[in-house]
Design an enzyme around this catalytic site. Structure first.
Site, PDB file in Angstrom:
ATOM      1  N   ASP A  50       1.178  -1.455  -0.262  1.00 59.85           N
ATOM      2  CA  ASP A  50      -0.198   0.211   0.330  1.00 59.85           C
ATOM      3  C   ASP A  50       1.067   0.932   0.443  1.00 59.85           C
ATOM      4  OD1 ASP A  50      -2.343   2.065   0.587  1.00 59.85           O
ATOM      5  OD2 ASP A  50      -2.814   0.891   2.155  1.00 59.85           O
ATOM      6  N   CYS A  84      -6.293   4.665  -3.495  1.00 56.28           N
ATOM      7  CA  CYS A  84      -6.191   2.868  -2.826  1.00 56.28           C
ATOM      8  C   CYS A  84      -7.356   1.733  -3.247  1.00 56.28           C
ATOM      9  CB  CYS A  84      -5.991   2.759  -1.805  1.00 56.28           C
ATOM     10  SG  CYS A  84      -4.861   3.322  -1.372  1.00 56.28           S
ATOM     11  N   ASP A 332      -0.938  -0.523  -4.895  1.00 54.44           N
ATOM     12  CA  ASP A 332      -1.798  -0.363  -5.933  1.00 54.44           C
ATOM     13  C   ASP A 332      -0.980   1.136  -6.216  1.00 54.44           C
ATOM     14  OD1 ASP A 332      -0.856   0.951  -3.223  1.00 54.44           O
ATOM     15  OD2 ASP A 332      -3.007   0.878  -2.409  1.00 54.44           O
ATOM     16  N   HIS A 333      -0.205   2.034  -5.731  1.00 48.86           N
ATOM     17  CA  HIS A 333      -0.195   2.913  -6.264  1.00 48.86           C
ATOM     18  C   HIS A 333       0.943   3.591  -5.890  1.00 48.86           C
ATOM     19  CE1 HIS A 333      -1.602   4.447  -3.075  1.00 48.86           C
ATOM     20  NE2 HIS A 333      -3.165   4.495  -3.605  1.00 48.86           N
TER      21      HIS A 333
END
Length: 522
Positions: A50, A84, A332-333
């Site tokens: 995350d 997210c 996720d990023h």
């Protein structure tokens, strides 16, 4: 033998019949032997962190040795939405957010309540694989606001599930409870958190053994050992590390003592010439100290994730399943750590926010190689489905990465030429609760945008709440750090072509998306 029973009593079988029967028997035994030696369908383990910077892969020694050294690194992997919940739904459904319609982490247009309200959980990577006979498990963070969001923020007429709800498609479920702005139900607390363990809510306290990443490691190793002889399995392992608040395991508290956040040319760079929402003052000494402290603590958190990976690899070796298991590591990023004077923030169309760490190891995948192809998080679901021998639904926007991962990959010119990034600010509260002003970080109101990225260009269209618009254009070949906005002086025809391509991509679905992405972009 069967042939003996069809011969008349007391009459020996004719030589010709006997030879034929023996030949058939040997053929049957050969076929059975061949079937028994065929490799079983592969297992898949997807580790999803995350808010992890792509560059921080270098801080994880086990990952460098066991995945980068034994697999393929894809440095040009990007998220379709740098937030997210939309990003995680895109991964599970293989869709852009404009198609799955989960646009934020909460409010009427985002979070788990939005996905649940659409009914789209009925078809995801988990249901596809479970329907094909896979044992499936999720451990860690599922979606923001799972299983319910704050009162008043849910979709109109929303009727949510019970607190112990397990989504369809999962044979085993260990999902973090996440109620926004409720510290008693936060997946970002590395201690004192709750897990829905197959329908029973477990509370983990503040003991050393309750450290979140270590708990997930234990659950994952147990699942691998139990599943090794029970057919193919798929494990989605989603620790919340290194998301803030950055709390490393006590054993790593002294690691990376002198580590600083990277200082690329974009670090604390003057935003002059960029869109007006980026009119920010220079980073102060306190800002930079906060950035470095956060980066160091996040790096320490990733050491526990690296150990988790090592434990999984040990379990796979012990059970004899490593050679038949794909391991995918991603996030996720990304995350800003001072680039363009932004920190403690994702959301933007810039490299720090949208570029993903992505490494893949598994059967038939070359060792120690790099692929420069443009990859999206929407590609992971169809890729894993292909490994499992499953055809994803026609509405999937992404594509299998098999042509990129084979020993002789498809040429860059024969692959995707552009990717879309899209972002919508929250409408219920006007901002994401993760990014409210703090002591060292002002409120940064990132406006709605859509962006087209190629290997050589970044084009961005911003749309403000008052209806006004702005554009940005970067030459990534000569300006990889996105410092000089060329939009104002760019050729009118070029801007028109890029705008038309961005609009078409944001209206695409399924095969249309792939066809548009494959087109040459000016």
């Amino acid at each position: 033998m069967v042939w003996w029973r069809v011969v008349p009593p007391f009459a020996p079988p004719r030589p010709r019949v006997r030879r034929l029967a023996v030949a058939l028997a040997w053929a049957a035994l050969t076929l059975l032997s061949a079937c028994s030696t065929q490799p079983s369908r592969p297992n898949v383990i997807l580790i999803l962190t995350d808010d992890q910077l792509a560059a921080s892969l270098a801080l994880m020694p086990t990952l460098q040795r066991e995945l980068v050294g034994e697999g393929v690194h894809l440095p040009n992997a990007f998220t379709s939405t740098p937030l997210c919940c939309p990003a995680r739904v895109s991964l599970l459904r293989g869709q852009y957010a404009h198609n799955h319609r989960v646009r934020s982490n909460g409010g009427p247009e985002g979070g788990f309540p939005k996905l649940y309200d659409t009914g789209a959980e009925a078809s995801s990577l988990a249901t596809w694989l479970q329907g094909a006979g896979y044992r499936t498990a999720l451990m860690g963070k599922y979606l923001n606001a799972y299983p319910y969001g704050p009162e008043g923020e849910n979709p109109s007429g929303y009727r949510g599930p019970r607190v112990n709800y397990v989504p369809p498609g999962w044979s085993e479920w260990y999902g973090f409870i996440d109620v926004p702005r409720d510290p008693r139900n936060s997946p970002y607390a590395m201690y004192d958190y709750k897990i829905n363990a197959n329908g029973r809510i477990r509370h983990y306290g503040s003991r050393p053994q309750d450290y979140q990443t270590d708990v997930l490691a234990g659950l994952a190793v147990d699942f691998v050992r139990r599943s090794a002889r029970r057919g193919p399995f798929f494990l989605l392992l989603a620790p919340t590390a290194p998301h803030l608040p950055a709390v490393p395991a006590p054993r790593h508290a002294d690691a990376f003592r002198d580590l600083q956040a990277p200082r690329p040319p974009s670090f604390n760079a003057d935003p002059q010439g960029k869109a007006r929402w980026l009119e920010l003052p220079p980073l102060s000494d306190a800002d930079i100290a906060a950035i470095d402290a956060t980066y160091r603590a996040q790096a320490q958190m990733l050491l526990a994730v690296d150990e988790l990976l090592g434990s999984l690899l040990d379990a796979l070796r012990e059970t004899g399943t490593l050679d038949n298991t794909y391991l995918v590591f991603t996030s996720d990023h990304g995350w800003h750590s001072g680039e363009h004077r932004l920190f403690h923030l994702k959301l933007t169309p810039y490299d720090a926010s949208v570029r993903l760490p992505l490494v893949i190891r598994g059967p038939g995948i070359p060792k120690g190689e790099v692929r420069e192809h443009l990859v999206l998080n929407t590609d992971l679901a169809p890729t894993i489905a292909a490994w499992a021998g499953v055809s994803p639904p026609a509405w999937v926007d992404g594509r299998s990465l098999a042509p990129v991962l084979r020993p002789r990959p498809v040429p860059l010119e024969g692959w995707r030429q552009s990717v879309l990034t899209e972002f919508w600010p929250r409408r219920a509260l006007g901002e994401d609760p993760e990014h409210r002003p703090t002591e060292h970080h002002p409120k940064v109101p990132v406006p709605q945008y859509r962006a087209v990225r190629t290997l050589g260009r970044l084009y961005v269209e911003y749309r403000y709440a008052d209806g006004t618009r702005e554009g940005e254009l970067y030459d990534l070949t000569n300006d990889p750090f996105e410092l000089t906005n060329l939009y104002a002086g760019a050729d009118v025809a070029l801007k028109a072509a890029l705008a038309a391509h961005a609009e078409a991509l944001q209206g695409c679905a399924g095969a249309t998306c792939r066809a548009l992405e494959d087109q040459a972009v000016p």
